[in-house]
Design an enzyme around this catalytic site. Structure first.
Site, PDB file in Angstrom:
ATOM      1  CB  SER A 233     -35.543  36.893 -48.395  1.00  7.66           C
ATOM      2  OG  SER A 233     -34.872  35.812 -47.795  1.00  7.66           O
TER       3      SER A 233
ATOM      4  CB  ILE B 129     -19.395  37.397 -31.764  1.00  4.14           C
ATOM      5  CG1 ILE B 129     -20.858  36.972 -31.566  1.00  4.14           C
ATOM      6  CG2 ILE B 129     -19.315  38.836 -32.294  1.00  4.14           C
ATOM      7  CD1 ILE B 129     -21.626  37.767 -30.523  1.00  4.14           C
TER       8      ILE B 129
ATOM      9  CE1 TYR C 137     -35.528  35.855 -38.964  1.00  2.00           C
ATOM     10  CE2 TYR C 137     -33.737  37.407 -38.768  1.00  2.00           C
ATOM     11  CZ  TYR C 137     -34.393  36.425 -39.479  1.00  2.00           C
ATOM     12  OH  TYR C 137     -33.889  36.020 -40.697  1.00  2.00           O
TER      13      TYR C 137
ATOM     14  CB  SER D 170     -28.257  29.195 -43.083  1.00  2.00           C
ATOM     15  OG  SER D 170     -29.493  29.580 -42.527  1.00  2.00           O
TER      16      SER D 170
HETATM   17  N1  LIG Z   1     -34.219  35.196 -45.087  1.00  2.00           N
HETATM   18  C1  LIG Z   1     -34.430  34.067 -44.434  1.00  2.00           C
HETATM   19  O1  LIG Z   1     -35.445  33.369 -44.615  1.00  2.00           O
HETATM   20  C2  LIG Z   1     -33.389  33.602 -43.460  1.00  2.00           C
HETATM   21  C3  LIG Z   1     -33.411  32.275 -43.004  1.00  2.00           C
HETATM   22  C4  LIG Z   1     -32.423  31.865 -42.114  1.00  2.00           C
HETATM   23  C5  LIG Z   1     -31.451  32.764 -41.709  1.00  2.00           C
HETATM   24  N2  LIG Z   1     -31.462  34.071 -42.134  1.00  2.00           N
HETATM   25  C6  LIG Z   1     -30.431  35.056 -41.689  1.00  2.00           C
HETATM   26  O2  LIG Z   1     -29.138  34.471 -41.769  1.00  2.00           O
HETATM   27  C7  LIG Z   1     -28.552  34.447 -40.474  1.00  2.00           C
HETATM   28  C8  LIG Z   1     -27.629  33.246 -40.281  1.00  2.00           C
HETATM   29  O3  LIG Z   1     -28.290  32.023 -40.475  1.00  2.00           O
HETATM   30  P1  LIG Z   1     -28.568  31.022 -39.284  1.00  2.00           P
HETATM   31  O4  LIG Z   1     -29.088  31.764 -38.126  1.00  2.00           O
HETATM   32  O5  LIG Z   1     -29.347  29.902 -39.867  1.00  2.00           O
HETATM   33  O6  LIG Z   1     -27.188  30.447 -38.812  1.00  2.00           O
HETATM   34  P2  LIG Z   1     -25.655  30.299 -39.224  1.00  2.00           P
HETATM   35  O7  LIG Z   1     -24.983  31.603 -39.189  1.00  2.00           O
HETATM   36  O8  LIG Z   1     -25.544  29.455 -40.437  1.00  2.00           O
HETATM   37  O9  LIG Z   1     -25.197  29.415 -37.944  1.00  2.00           O
HETATM   38  C9  LIG Z   1     -25.425  29.858 -36.639  1.00  2.00           C
HETATM   39  C10 LIG Z   1     -25.116  28.722 -35.674  1.00  2.00           C
HETATM   40  O10 LIG Z   1     -23.727  28.410 -35.756  1.00  2.00           O
HETATM   41  C11 LIG Z   1     -23.129  28.608 -34.477  1.00  2.00           C
HETATM   42  N3  LIG Z   1     -21.833  29.250 -34.706  1.00  2.00           N
HETATM   43  C12 LIG Z   1     -21.601  30.517 -35.095  1.00  2.00           C
HETATM   44  N4  LIG Z   1     -20.291  30.738 -35.215  1.00  2.00           N
HETATM   45  C13 LIG Z   1     -19.669  29.577 -34.883  1.00  2.00           C
HETATM   46  C14 LIG Z   1     -18.318  29.220 -34.797  1.00  2.00           C
HETATM   47  N5  LIG Z   1     -17.340  30.077 -35.080  1.00  2.00           N
HETATM   48  N6  LIG Z   1     -18.021  27.941 -34.416  1.00  2.00           N
HETATM   49  C15 LIG Z   1     -19.007  27.053 -34.121  1.00  2.00           C
HETATM   50  N7  LIG Z   1     -20.322  27.363 -34.187  1.00  2.00           N
HETATM   51  C16 LIG Z   1     -20.648  28.613 -34.558  1.00  2.00           C
HETATM   52  C17 LIG Z   1     -24.056  29.521 -33.714  1.00  2.00           C
HETATM   53  O11 LIG Z   1     -23.903  29.279 -32.320  1.00  2.00           O
HETATM   54  P3  LIG Z   1     -24.112  30.417 -31.212  1.00  2.00           P
HETATM   55  O12 LIG Z   1     -25.313  31.236 -31.606  1.00  2.00           O
HETATM   56  O13 LIG Z   1     -24.283  29.643 -29.961  1.00  2.00           O
HETATM   57  O14 LIG Z   1     -22.873  31.276 -31.188  1.00  2.00           O
HETATM   58  C18 LIG Z   1     -25.408  29.059 -34.237  1.00  2.00           C
HETATM   59  O15 LIG Z   1     -25.812  27.865 -33.584  1.00  2.00           O
HETATM   60  C19 LIG Z   1     -29.777  34.433 -39.554  1.00  2.00           C
HETATM   61  O16 LIG Z   1     -29.453  34.727 -38.219  1.00  2.00           O
HETATM   62  C20 LIG Z   1     -30.648  35.442 -40.227  1.00  2.00           C
HETATM   63  O17 LIG Z   1     -30.213  36.769 -39.969  1.00  2.00           O
HETATM   64  C21 LIG Z   1     -32.407  34.486 -43.016  1.00  2.00           C
END
Ligand SMILES: NC(=O)c1ccc[n+]([C@@H]2O[C@H](COP(=O)([O-])OP(=O)(O)OC[C@H]3O[C@@H](n4cnc5c(N)ncnc54)[C@H](OP(=O)(O)O)[C@@H]3O)[C@@H](O)[C@H]2O)c1
Length: 280
Positions: free
Chosen positions: A149, A247, A53, A198
């Site tokens: 992961s 958040i 990241y 996600s």
């Molecule tokens: N191990 C892996 O390979 C892997 C892969 C993917 C993700 N991850 C981890 O999992 C975390 C989460 O997954 P992700 O980043 O894919 O996303 P997510 O948490 O599924 O979704 C984030 C998205 O949703 C929006 N959002 C957040 N809260 C919201 C709400 N209350 N209402 C409307 N929209 C909202 C955010 O917008 P804003 O940012 O504009 O607020 C962002 O665009 C990652 O950040 C990472 O730490 C790990």
């Protein structure tokens, strides 16, 4: 205790706050530092980052500047997916350790079983060697827990058969309508904690009208229901947000989805068209 600070317990007895704050695609510098600071202020006590990241230095700065005791914040980072030798794993860990600058890392995961540019390939042999590096790092006390992961059942089982210390957690993609049941089952059989990345399908879930109909039963939002859905399935959710309103919203989780509504959510499919998967 709030929904953010209640804990799960890893197989080695280490406790882990049951909701983590995701930081993928959060740019290094003021954005990441601001988002992590806002999350800590909102009550999150668990931050999920990764070498990949590019924002570990900002995460570390925000944690150090928070005024919260180090022992009260759980920080996870991840070994880059391309590091597939013992030496590369050791070097990458040192880099993350230095960038975070937090005395220790709470949990360290192999980010993926294959390098991103060789998606789905068979790296079972290399992962055994990389895991040996993680076991050695764990033995130094610089990390309090180790895990994996994106490993499917086949790759998990190979590691379980060849490790000395069993992984303590598996992080995989998990949201309403996409729950990787076989991979979750393989991990749970061996006692690993399952973390869901996600949980909002990278945002694609938030406009889902079926989930919105359930959310209305609790005067909650789709995002809040999506996070609770993970928790009620004993999966640790990792929602990401940079928007301060998101958040705060995602920190308000003090309601319980009924069994009947959980069953309805379990039956939903294709809830987030557009979301990509690491299935192989
Ligand atoms: N191990 C892996 O390979 C892997 C892969 C993917 C993700 N991850 C981890 O999992 C975390 C989460 O997954 P992700 O980043 O894919 O996303 P997510 O948490 O599924 O979704 C984030 C998205 O949703 C929006 N959002 C957040 N809260 C919201 C709400 N209350 N209402 C409307 N929209 C909202 C955010 O917008 P804003 O940012 O504009 O607020 C962002 O665009 C990652 O950040 C990472 O730490 C790990």
């Amino acid at each position: 205790m709030t929904a953010l600070t209640e804990t799960f317990t890893l197989p080695n007895g280490v406790t882990i706050p049951q909701v983590g704050f995701g930081t993928w695609q959060v740019p290094d510098g003021p954005v990441a530092e601001g988002a992590v600071a806002a999350a800590l202020k909102a009550g999150y006590r668990h931050i999920d980052t990764a070498w990949q990241y590019g924002n570990e230095a900002s995460v570390g700065r925000a944690v150090r500047a928070s005024g919260i005791a180090r022992k009260d914040i759980f920080v996870t980072s991840k070994l880059p997916a391309h590091a597939k030798t013992y030496a590369d794993a050791m070097n990458a860990f040192q880099e993350s350790f230095a960038k975070l600058d937090l005395d220790y890392i709470d949990m360290y995961l192999i980010h993926a079983p294959w390098p991103w540019d060789d998606f789905g390939a068979d790296y079972r042999k290399q992962n055994r060697e990389v895991w040996r590096a993680l076991e050695d790092i764990y033995a130094t006390g610089k990390v309090r827990a180790i895990g994996i992961s994106n490993f499917n059942a086949r790759d998990q089982e190979d590691l379980y058969a060849h490790c000395t210390i069993k992984p303590m957690a598996l992080q995989l993609q998990y949201y309403i309508g996409f729950t990787e049941d076989a991979n979750v089952a393989a991990a749970r059989k061996e006692g690993l904690l399952v973390e869901g990345f996600s949980p909002l399908a990278t945002g694609f879930l938030t406009n889902n009208t079926d989930v919105a109909a359930i959310a209305a039963h609790y005067n909650a939002t789709v995002a809040q229901v999506a996070i609770r859905y993970c928790l009620q399935n004993k999966v640790l959710p990792l929602p990401k947000a940079v928007n301060p309103a998101h958040i705060t919203e995602n920190a308000q989780l003090d309601f319980t989805i009924s069994d009947e509504d959980m069953q309805t959510l379990d039956q939903l499919v294709d809830t987030a068209p557009g979301e990509e998967h690491n299935l192989y």
